[in-house]
Write a protein that holds these residues in place. Sequence first.
Motif, mmCIF file in Angstrom:
data_model
loop_
_atom_site.group_PDB
_atom_site.id
_atom_site.type_symbol
_atom_site.label_atom_id
_atom_site.label_comp_id
_atom_site.label_asym_id
_atom_site.label_seq_id
_atom_site.Cartn_x
_atom_site.Cartn_y
_atom_site.Cartn_z
ATOM 1 N N ALA A 69 0.837 -1.195 0.000
ATOM 2 C CA ALA A 69 0.000 0.000 0.000
ATOM 3 C C ALA A 69 0.873 1.247 0.000
ATOM 4 N N ASP A 70 0.320 2.340 -0.510
ATOM 5 C CA ASP A 70 1.041 3.608 -0.476
ATOM 6 C C ASP A 70 1.246 4.045 0.969
ATOM 7 N N ALA A 71 2.444 4.527 1.268
ATOM 8 C CA ALA A 71 2.701 5.044 2.607
ATOM 9 C C ALA A 71 1.987 6.369 2.830
ATOM 10 N N ASP A 72 1.776 7.134 1.765
ATOM 11 C CA ASP A 72 1.133 8.444 1.851
ATOM 12 C C ASP A 72 -0.382 8.261 1.856
ATOM 13 N N PRO A 73 -1.064 8.712 2.890
ATOM 14 C CA PRO A 73 -2.523 8.542 2.950
ATOM 15 C C PRO A 73 -3.256 9.285 1.838
ATOM 16 N N ASP A 74 -2.609 10.297 1.234
ATOM 17 C CA ASP A 74 -3.244 11.030 0.141
ATOM 18 C C ASP A 74 -3.198 10.263 -1.167
ATOM 19 N N ARG A 75 -2.431 9.174 -1.217
ATOM 20 C CA ARG A 75 -2.339 8.322 -2.408
ATOM 21 C C ARG A 75 -2.116 9.138 -3.680
ATOM 22 N N PRO A 76 -0.987 9.794 -3.790
ATOM 23 C CA PRO A 76 -0.775 10.712 -4.924
ATOM 24 C C PRO A 76 -0.300 10.025 -6.201
ATOM 25 N N GLY A 77 -1.068 9.060 -6.702
ATOM 26 C CA GLY A 77 -0.786 8.488 -7.997
ATOM 27 C C GLY A 77 0.283 7.425 -8.008
ATOM 28 N N PRO A 78 0.704 7.019 -9.222
ATOM 29 C CA PRO A 78 1.623 5.888 -9.349
ATOM 30 C C PRO A 78 2.998 6.107 -8.734
ATOM 31 N N LEU A 79 3.441 7.344 -8.609
ATOM 32 C CA LEU A 79 4.748 7.566 -7.979
ATOM 33 C C LEU A 79 4.759 7.080 -6.535
ATOM 34 N N ALA A 80 3.635 7.186 -5.851
ATOM 35 C CA ALA A 80 3.567 6.680 -4.484
ATOM 36 C C ALA A 80 3.692 5.159 -4.470
ATOM 37 N N GLY A 81 3.109 4.502 -5.475
ATOM 38 C CA GLY A 81 3.275 3.064 -5.589
ATOM 39 C C GLY A 81 4.710 2.684 -5.879
ATOM 40 N N VAL A 82 5.356 3.453 -6.756
ATOM 41 C CA VAL A 82 6.776 3.208 -7.047
ATOM 42 C C VAL A 82 7.599 3.322 -5.768
ATOM 43 N N LEU A 83 7.329 4.341 -4.960
ATOM 44 C CA LEU A 83 8.079 4.523 -3.721
ATOM 45 C C LEU A 83 7.888 3.335 -2.782
ATOM 46 N N ALA A 84 6.667 2.850 -2.657
ATOM 47 C CA ALA A 84 6.434 1.675 -1.814
ATOM 48 C C ALA A 84 7.234 0.488 -2.323
ATOM 49 N N GLY A 85 7.299 0.333 -3.635
ATOM 50 C CA GLY A 85 8.091 -0.749 -4.209
ATOM 51 C C GLY A 85 9.576 -0.582 -3.964
ATOM 52 N N LEU A 86 10.062 0.643 -4.044
ATOM 53 C CA LEU A 86 11.481 0.895 -3.788
ATOM 54 C C LEU A 86 11.836 0.598 -2.338
ATOM 55 N N ASP A 87 10.973 0.984 -1.414
ATOM 56 C CA ASP A 87 11.239 0.690 0.002
ATOM 57 C C ASP A 87 11.230 -0.821 0.241
ATOM 58 N N TRP A 88 10.315 -1.518 -0.394
ATOM 59 C CA TRP A 88 10.250 -2.988 -0.281
ATOM 60 C C TRP A 88 11.528 -3.624 -0.807
ATOM 61 N N ALA A 89 11.962 -3.225 -1.980
ATOM 62 C CA ALA A 89 13.162 -3.815 -2.570
ATOM 63 C C ALA A 89 14.419 -3.447 -1.787
ATOM 64 N N ALA A 90 14.492 -2.205 -1.316
ATOM 65 C CA ALA A 90 15.665 -1.784 -0.546
ATOM 66 C C ALA A 90 15.784 -2.587 0.738
ATOM 67 N N GLY A 91 14.643 -2.913 1.347
ATOM 68 C CA GLY A 91 14.661 -3.714 2.565
ATOM 69 C C GLY A 91 15.189 -5.119 2.350
ATOM 70 N N GLN A 92 15.204 -5.552 1.093
ATOM 71 C CA GLN A 92 15.747 -6.859 0.762
ATOM 72 C C GLN A 92 17.106 -6.763 0.068
ATOM 73 N N GLY A 93 17.689 -5.568 0.114
ATOM 74 C CA GLY A 93 19.025 -5.376 -0.427
ATOM 75 C C GLY A 93 19.097 -5.367 -1.935
ATOM 76 N N ARG A 94 17.981 -5.080 -2.600
ATOM 77 C CA ARG A 94 17.969 -5.067 -4.058
ATOM 78 C C ARG A 94 18.266 -3.664 -4.580
ATOM 79 N N PRO A 95 18.975 -3.541 -5.708
ATOM 80 C CA PRO A 95 19.379 -2.226 -6.193
ATOM 81 C C PRO A 95 18.326 -1.500 -7.014
ATOM 82 N N HIS A 96 17.298 -2.204 -7.494
ATOM 83 C CA HIS A 96 16.308 -1.534 -8.327
ATOM 84 C C HIS A 96 15.059 -2.406 -8.464
#
Length: 203
Positions: A69-96
């Motif tokens: 889910a988007d971390a931002d409660p305002d759900r500001p479009g697909p960039l918020a989804g991208v950010l959630a994905g980046l945080d998920w991947a970074a937590g697993q040590g992935r570069p992209h």
Amino acid sequence: MPVIQPHGLILAGGRATRMGGGDKGRLPVGGRSLVERVIDRIGPQVDALALSANGPPGRWADLGLPVLADADPDRPGPLAGVLAGLDWAAGQGRPHIVTAAADTPFLPPDLVPRLLAAAGPTGLALAATRDDDRVRPQPTFGLWPTALRDDLRAALAQGTRKILAWTDRHEAGLALFPTAPLDPFFNVNTPEDLQRAEDLACG
């Protein structure tokens, strides 16, 4: 040095207003849902896959994917989804990560390697098509480095909503794809699009 295969993220947060609302990715095409067809296409190209969607995550449980889910409660479009994905991947040590939209059942089977080859100086790349000598970026299909996630977080906090407004600042490379005989980024927005997808899938 071997190429590190990215994680994949399917963006499924659209409201499908022109289709009467609901989860557009669940619409059937040729006996399978749109999102299942996207999974079939991008799954073999990545080493892990998640879904970006808001609301009750249990409605996607049958897919067997993490739902971010988007971390931002305002759900500001697909960039918020991208950010959630980046945080998920970074937590697993992935570069992209590589993203794809949930309503594009014919996306390229070589999307990931071509995005990796097209990465710009910051590691960003977007898919694009050429139409009558005009290059058309496909901003929901991209390669996103986790190293830029804090920059993206700050941009969202400052009001950035359009993908290209952010990617242009970071010199995203472009991976060009042909549109013949079929635009691989054809997406389902209307009942007419759904019928066309059905015809293509069963043709």
